[in-house]
Design a protein around this motif. Sequence first.
Motif, PDB file in Angstrom:
ATOM      1  N   VAL A 171       0.853  -1.189   0.000  1.00 33.75           N
ATOM      2  CA  VAL A 171       0.000   0.000   0.000  1.00 33.75           C
ATOM      3  C   VAL A 171       0.886   1.235   0.000  1.00 33.75           C
ATOM      4  N   ASP A 172       0.665   2.091  -0.966  1.00 37.42           N
ATOM      5  CA  ASP A 172       1.452   3.314  -1.095  1.00 37.42           C
ATOM      6  C   ASP A 172       0.722   4.455  -0.378  1.00 37.42           C
ATOM      7  N   LEU A 173       1.415   5.091   0.565  1.00 37.54           N
ATOM      8  CA  LEU A 173       0.868   6.245   1.268  1.00 37.54           C
ATOM      9  C   LEU A 173       1.472   7.503   0.663  1.00 37.54           C
ATOM     10  N   ALA A 174       0.608   8.421   0.243  1.00 36.02           N
ATOM     11  CA  ALA A 174       1.112   9.609  -0.438  1.00 36.02           C
ATOM     12  C   ALA A 174       0.272  10.815  -0.066  1.00 36.02           C
ATOM     13  N   ALA A 175       0.818  11.998  -0.365  1.00 35.48           N
ATOM     14  CA  ALA A 175       0.099  13.260  -0.172  1.00 35.48           C
ATOM     15  C   ALA A 175      -0.043  13.938  -1.526  1.00 35.48           C
ATOM     16  N   GLU A 176      -1.176  14.605  -1.703  1.00 34.76           N
ATOM     17  CA  GLU A 176      -1.426  15.256  -2.991  1.00 34.76           C
ATOM     18  C   GLU A 176      -0.371  16.319  -3.277  1.00 34.76           C
ATOM     19  N   ARG A 177       0.016  17.055  -2.232  1.00 34.86           N
ATOM     20  CA  ARG A 177       1.063  18.067  -2.388  1.00 34.86           C
ATOM     21  C   ARG A 177       2.379  17.502  -1.874  1.00 34.86           C
ATOM     22  N   THR A 178       3.420  17.665  -2.646  1.00 32.04           N
ATOM     23  CA  THR A 178       4.720  17.083  -2.295  1.00 32.04           C
ATOM     24  C   THR A 178       5.232  17.609  -0.965  1.00 32.04           C
ATOM     25  N   ARG A 179       5.010  18.883  -0.691  1.00 34.75           N
ATOM     26  CA  ARG A 179       5.549  19.456   0.546  1.00 34.75           C
ATOM     27  C   ARG A 179       4.873  18.890   1.795  1.00 34.75           C
ATOM     28  N   ASP A 180       3.687  18.257   1.629  1.00 34.63           N
ATOM     29  CA  ASP A 180       2.990  17.678   2.778  1.00 34.63           C
ATOM     30  C   ASP A 180       3.480  16.282   3.126  1.00 34.63           C
ATOM     31  N   HIS A 181       4.368  15.747   2.306  1.00 30.16           N
ATOM     32  CA  HIS A 181       4.784  14.365   2.512  1.00 30.16           C
ATOM     33  C   HIS A 181       5.493  14.176   3.857  1.00 30.16           C
ATOM     34  N   ARG A 182       6.132  15.240   4.344  1.00 28.34           N
ATOM     35  CA  ARG A 182       6.907  15.118   5.588  1.00 28.34           C
ATOM     36  C   ARG A 182       6.031  14.845   6.801  1.00 28.34           C
ATOM     37  N   GLN A 183       4.745  15.252   6.760  1.00 30.11           N
ATOM     38  CA  GLN A 183       3.864  15.035   7.903  1.00 30.11           C
ATOM     39  C   GLN A 183       2.845  13.928   7.643  1.00 30.11           C
ATOM     40  N   LEU A 184       3.070  13.149   6.597  1.00 28.84           N
ATOM     41  CA  LEU A 184       2.084  12.160   6.164  1.00 28.84           C
ATOM     42  C   LEU A 184       1.744  11.155   7.258  1.00 28.84           C
ATOM     43  N   LEU A 185       2.743  10.557   7.904  1.00 27.51           N
ATOM     44  CA  LEU A 185       2.485   9.505   8.878  1.00 27.51           C
ATOM     45  C   LEU A 185       1.895  10.028  10.180  1.00 27.51           C
ATOM     46  N   ASP A 186       1.754  11.352  10.290  1.00 25.07           N
ATOM     47  CA  ASP A 186       1.040  11.890  11.449  1.00 25.07           C
ATOM     48  C   ASP A 186      -0.428  11.493  11.436  1.00 25.07           C
ATOM     49  N   TYR A 187      -0.926  10.995  10.297  1.00 24.90           N
ATOM     50  CA  TYR A 187      -2.340  10.675  10.152  1.00 24.90           C
ATOM     51  C   TYR A 187      -2.584   9.180   9.964  1.00 24.90           C
ATOM     52  N   PHE A 188      -1.571   8.357  10.288  1.00 22.38           N
ATOM     53  CA  PHE A 188      -1.719   6.900  10.197  1.00 22.38           C
ATOM     54  C   PHE A 188      -1.273   6.280  11.516  1.00 22.38           C
ATOM     55  N   ARG A 189      -2.097   5.418  12.036  1.00 25.20           N
ATOM     56  CA  ARG A 189      -1.808   4.765  13.319  1.00 25.20           C
ATOM     57  C   ARG A 189      -1.620   3.269  13.072  1.00 25.20           C
ATOM     58  N   PHE A 190      -0.397   2.787  13.293  1.00 24.99           N
ATOM     59  CA  PHE A 190      -0.080   1.365  13.155  1.00 24.99           C
ATOM     60  C   PHE A 190       0.036   0.765  14.559  1.00 24.99           C
TER      61      PHE A 190
END
Length: 729
Positions: free
Chosen positions: A499-518
């Motif tokens: 599963v690929d986790l991505a952000a629509e805007r490239t600059r938002d990629h740095r905070q992406l995993l702030d919204y995923f709980r494993f």
Amino acid sequence: MEDKSGDEVGNGDGADADEGAGSDVDGGTVEESDGRLPAEAGASVDSSVLHLSPAEREARGITDEEVCETFRAVLVRGTAAQKDLSGVTLPELSLDRTALESVDRHPVDLSGATIEGLSLTHARVTLPFVLDGATIGSLRLTEAHVEASISCSNVIITGETDLFEARFDDDVTFDGTTFEGPVDCDEATFRDDVRFDGTTFDDEVTFRAAECHGDSNYLEDNTTFSGATFRAGVTFRETEFGFSTFDGITCDEPAVFQAATFTGDAEFRGAEFGADADFDEVRFEGDVAFDDVAFRGRADFRGASFAGGARTLVDDASFAGTTFHGDVTFHHASFRYVTFAAVEFRGEAHFESATFDGDADFPDVTFAREVDFDETRFREDADFSGVAFDGRCVFRGCEFVGGANHLKDDVSFEGARFADDVDFHDAEISSANFRETAFGGTVDFSRCVVSERIDLEARGIDDDAFVDFTRGKIRSGRIVQPAEGWVRYDLTLASVGDVDLAAERTRDHRQLLDYFRFCRTEFDEFDGHTFDFSGHREYLDRNDWTVHAFDEPSTDAFDPDYALEMTPEVVETTYLKAKQSASEIGDMKTAGEFRVKRQRYSRHKSLEAVRDPDAGVVTRAKNLGRAAENFFLGITCGHGMRPMRIGIAFAIAPVFFAIPYAFGGPLFETDATGFYNNLYFSYISYTTIGYGNIAPVGPLARFLAGSEAYLSTILAALLVYALVKRSEL
């Protein structure tokens, strides 16, 4: 007319018309005693009586019975001209238990006539009747057998109409007719075409167990009620239809089609049901169209079957543009190809345990209130693109298995909007499309299984949209966070593959995993489809390689019910599984960092056991030792991931021993003088060289000298261990 003979107004031989009333009229040859008039060619019939007005007949002393007998004579022996009775006024005509067999096939034309009543109960009629524009008091054909056509267009029937168990072998036409009294067509049989186009029914109408086959006409509909108006209740319970049309009908009161069967195509386009409409257990064996229908009351299609016909280019069932103002249920209904395009469901919609064997199309549908698809099976493609779910939505236990069409997703919610909570708990999905989907409430994908792929490009209508994938399984797919309205995803106890986790805007990629709980998430359950953390190293490195928690907003509205509490044991297992995933794809750097995180929470777990007052002394002591060992390995070499740390520690450790040697007083005294000589002594003791030119004098100096040799051995071993671990990255 006063000297009129019996031959003129009666049956040709003077027999009593009622004689033999109980005999069988359906047989072959029936004798004169059964009430039939002999069909004698050329027999004299005076039909002038029928053209007199009621006042003229009364003035001449002509009784209603004589008029009826004359009418019978005309039917049987009259010429074509004599059978032209258009515009006449007749009393009650009782032809019960009569076999009407004419010498020719000329129709009896009663167009525009006024008849107080026409009764053909148990009669057998072999000649056509034309009653167009007539006004009839009552019409009774109970158990009659009509072998010829009957035309009753634009007729007004002021009393009851009784066609109970009547059988019609030819066309029957009631176009534009007004039935002011009740209509009983129960168990009637229409073997050819029957038309009720534009008909108005002012009283109750029943067609229970009727048969409308229309065997002979394959080019048009066999049964038509186009534009008919039912002002009172109507029932077609258990009726059998061939090809039928109900386009534009208006039902002001409840309409019942329960257990009816449509063997041919059925059309209800533009119909309006002002009250409840009951289609429970109806079987549509051909194509059916409910396009642009208005259901203003409750609509029931419970257990209905939409089997469809042989044409593959048209939907087997269509509800396009229809509006359901009240609640509707398709519970246990079965469909082949069906479309609900642009339908409005203003009440609750229930599709529990329905089965869709063909494509199911719901594009641009509006569900204003709750919709329930519990345990529904979609065996081909399902399209919910552009749908507005304004109420709670349930897809619990649904199956979206898809079909042979590999160019589309098996289920698509592209552009859909879920304003309230949506439940996909225990759903089975082969491939799904949630691009540009909006969520306003909690989204429950717990225990959902995605066997192939899911594409999620969802945004939150509010700030706190939450997708719960607890114990779900996702083989592969892509989850994209939009530019605005990010969604939180809980993957506790889930199995996540490629599963690929991505952000629509490239600059938002740095905070992406702030919204995923494993949390205790499996990453390598699917062979060949392992989750890859390597694309998120920048984020992980910045956030201390944390994946077990997401950024929770500080609001009372966001209160998810997590399946597991984040205890040290749970978090330790989470990073163990993450480490195994990274190792499997060869990302040893990430695997090592997750191993460090795992060890950190392993120490917290041991300390919890130490603080547990219910634990035994031995257990607490063991856990204290494990915690101390874990802390030592972490602080010295980062559990093998920090070789530079242990290398520096190994190099500078003697410096710390030299300080007490030089400045510690008699207890730390050595033969050396000054800090530099004591530093030299510390290093040769640390490396176990021991030249012998300097010796420890004080008791603590001797202890430290021995300790240095022991420490150097430990640190050397840790350095080698860290270098080996590092070389594996």
